[in-house]
Design a protein around this motif. Structure first.
Motif, short mmCIF file in Angstrom:
data_model
loop_
_atom_site.label_atom_id
_atom_site.label_comp_id
_atom_site.label_asym_id
_atom_site.label_seq_id
_atom_site.Cartn_x
_atom_site.Cartn_y
_atom_site.Cartn_z
N LEU A 74 0.86 -1.17 0.00
CA LEU A 74 0.00 0.00 0.00
C LEU A 74 0.90 1.23 0.00
CD1 LEU A 74 -2.80 -1.00 2.53
CD2 LEU A 74 -3.11 -0.50 0.10
N VAL A 75 0.60 2.17 -0.86
CA VAL A 75 1.41 3.38 -0.97
C VAL A 75 0.86 4.43 -0.01
CG1 VAL A 75 2.24 5.19 -2.51
CG2 VAL A 75 1.93 2.87 -3.38
N GLY A 76 1.71 4.86 0.90
CA GLY A 76 1.27 5.83 1.90
C GLY A 76 1.24 5.22 3.28
N ALA A 77 0.47 5.85 4.17
CA ALA A 77 0.45 5.41 5.57
C ALA A 77 -0.45 4.20 5.80
CB ALA A 77 -0.02 6.56 6.46
N GLY A 78 -1.25 3.83 4.81
CA GLY A 78 -2.15 2.69 4.98
C GLY A 78 -3.59 3.14 5.10
N GLY A 79 -4.49 2.16 5.13
CA GLY A 79 -5.91 2.48 5.29
C GLY A 79 -6.63 2.83 4.00
N GLY A 80 -5.91 2.90 2.90
CA GLY A 80 -6.55 3.24 1.63
C GLY A 80 -5.50 3.78 0.67
N GLY A 81 -5.92 4.68 -0.20
CA GLY A 81 -4.96 5.25 -1.14
C GLY A 81 -4.73 4.34 -2.33
N PHE A 82 -3.49 3.93 -2.56
CA PHE A 82 -3.13 3.16 -3.74
C PHE A 82 -2.43 1.86 -3.35
CE2 PHE A 82 -3.56 7.48 -5.06
CZ PHE A 82 -4.08 7.43 -6.35
N LEU A 83 -2.64 0.84 -4.17
CA LEU A 83 -1.96 -0.44 -4.02
C LEU A 83 -1.00 -0.59 -5.19
CD1 LEU A 83 -1.70 -3.19 -2.56
CD2 LEU A 83 -3.50 -4.06 -4.06
N LEU A 84 0.29 -0.73 -4.88
CA LEU A 84 1.32 -0.91 -5.90
C LEU A 84 1.70 -2.38 -5.94
CD1 LEU A 84 3.39 0.47 -7.87
CD2 LEU A 84 4.98 0.49 -5.93
N LEU A 85 1.67 -2.97 -7.13
CA LEU A 85 1.97 -4.39 -7.28
C LEU A 85 3.12 -4.60 -8.27
CD1 LEU A 85 -1.68 -5.76 -7.62
CD2 LEU A 85 -0.23 -5.84 -5.58
N TYR A 86 3.91 -5.63 -8.00
CA TYR A 86 4.95 -6.08 -8.93
C TYR A 86 4.41 -7.36 -9.56
CZ TYR A 86 9.57 -7.49 -10.65
OH TYR A 86 10.63 -7.88 -11.44
N ALA A 87 4.32 -7.36 -10.90
CA ALA A 87 3.65 -8.47 -11.57
C ALA A 87 4.32 -8.81 -12.88
CB ALA A 87 2.18 -8.12 -11.82
N ASP A 88 4.03 -10.00 -13.36
CA ASP A 88 4.48 -10.46 -14.68
C ASP A 88 3.76 -9.63 -15.73
OD1 ASP A 88 4.97 -11.74 -17.07
OD2 ASP A 88 4.42 -13.74 -16.36
N PRO A 89 4.47 -8.88 -16.59
CA PRO A 89 3.80 -8.06 -17.61
C PRO A 89 2.85 -8.85 -18.49
CG PRO A 89 6.14 -7.52 -17.49
CD PRO A 89 5.94 -8.74 -16.65
N ALA A 90 3.15 -10.13 -18.72
CA ALA A 90 2.30 -10.95 -19.59
C ALA A 90 0.94 -11.22 -18.96
CB ALA A 90 3.00 -12.27 -19.91
#
Length: 210
Positions: free
Chosen positions: A154-170
């Motif tokens: 979770l980007v930021g202090a938590g509780g909401g905002g944005f979720l950043l994921l590392y994933a297979d581009p395919a």
């Protein structure tokens, strides 16, 4: 005109000192300066920002693996920052662990070891969530891991905002669909190298409608 450390420090002073919010210097400095930055913050608050020697090709590879999703939840981060789940000693230990993960992340990127990033992100997730109550986003994160994501935060202090994921581009399309079903919306983004820019507008007093 490009902004610099002066604007970053002024922004921190406004939020932390004048408004009394429990925030660090990381966000204003990174936003003002742009790019990939390593910050060294002394006990007296003196902040030194440097640029790790990461090759542009490495950043391009990293960007292709990153996916950003908006949770739809806006929140005031103050309550999350002011009341850490770990307690004081646990919080300090967690921050030291996160600092070490940051060092390892920098070393990996400088050596073009992008494949090391997901394992480091998973360690970060574990440290951030150790001892914390269940999050409403745990389900979305678990779903993401089942549909192509290898790690995230979770980007930021938590509780909401944005979720950043590392994933297979395919598997990006499959992951986007799964996240939309969880109520999260994909957000296109790229890395900024210029940081904040200042624009001065000179109005002609003879033409107030300008």
């Amino acid at each position: 005109m490009r902004a610099g450390p002066g604007l970053a420090e002024a922004a921190w002073q406004l939020e932390a000192v004048r408004l009394g919010r429990p925030v660090g210097r990381h966000d204003p400095y990174v936003c003002a300066l742009g790019g990939l930055r390593r910050l060294r913050i002394a006990p007296d608050g003196t902040t030194e920002a440097s640029t790790p020697p990461v090759a542009p090709a490495t950043l391009d590879r990293l960007l292709r693996h990153l996916c950003l999703y908006y949770t739809g939840v806006r929140r005031d981060s103050t309550s999350h920052l002011a009341a850490p789940a770990h307690g004081r000693e646990g919080k300090i230990a967690a921050l030291n662990s996160i600092k070490e993960i940051g060092h390892e992340m920098t070393e990996a990127l400088c050596a073009d070891r992008v494949d090391d990033v997901p394992a480091l992100l998973r360690r970060h997730w574990e440290v951030k969530n150790a001892g914390a109550p269940p999050s409403s986003w745990d389900g979305a994160y678990t779903t993401a891991l089942k549909h192509g994501a290898l790690a995230g935060k979770l980007v930021g202090a938590g509780g909401g905002g944005f979720l950043l994921l590392y994933a297979d581009p395919a598997r990006r399309d499959r992951l986007d669909t799964a996240m939309r079903e969880q109520g999260l919306q994909p957000v296109p983004f790229t890395f900024s190298t210029s940081g904040t820019t200042l624009t001065r507008v000179h109005l002609d007093e003879r033409n107030p409608e300008q």
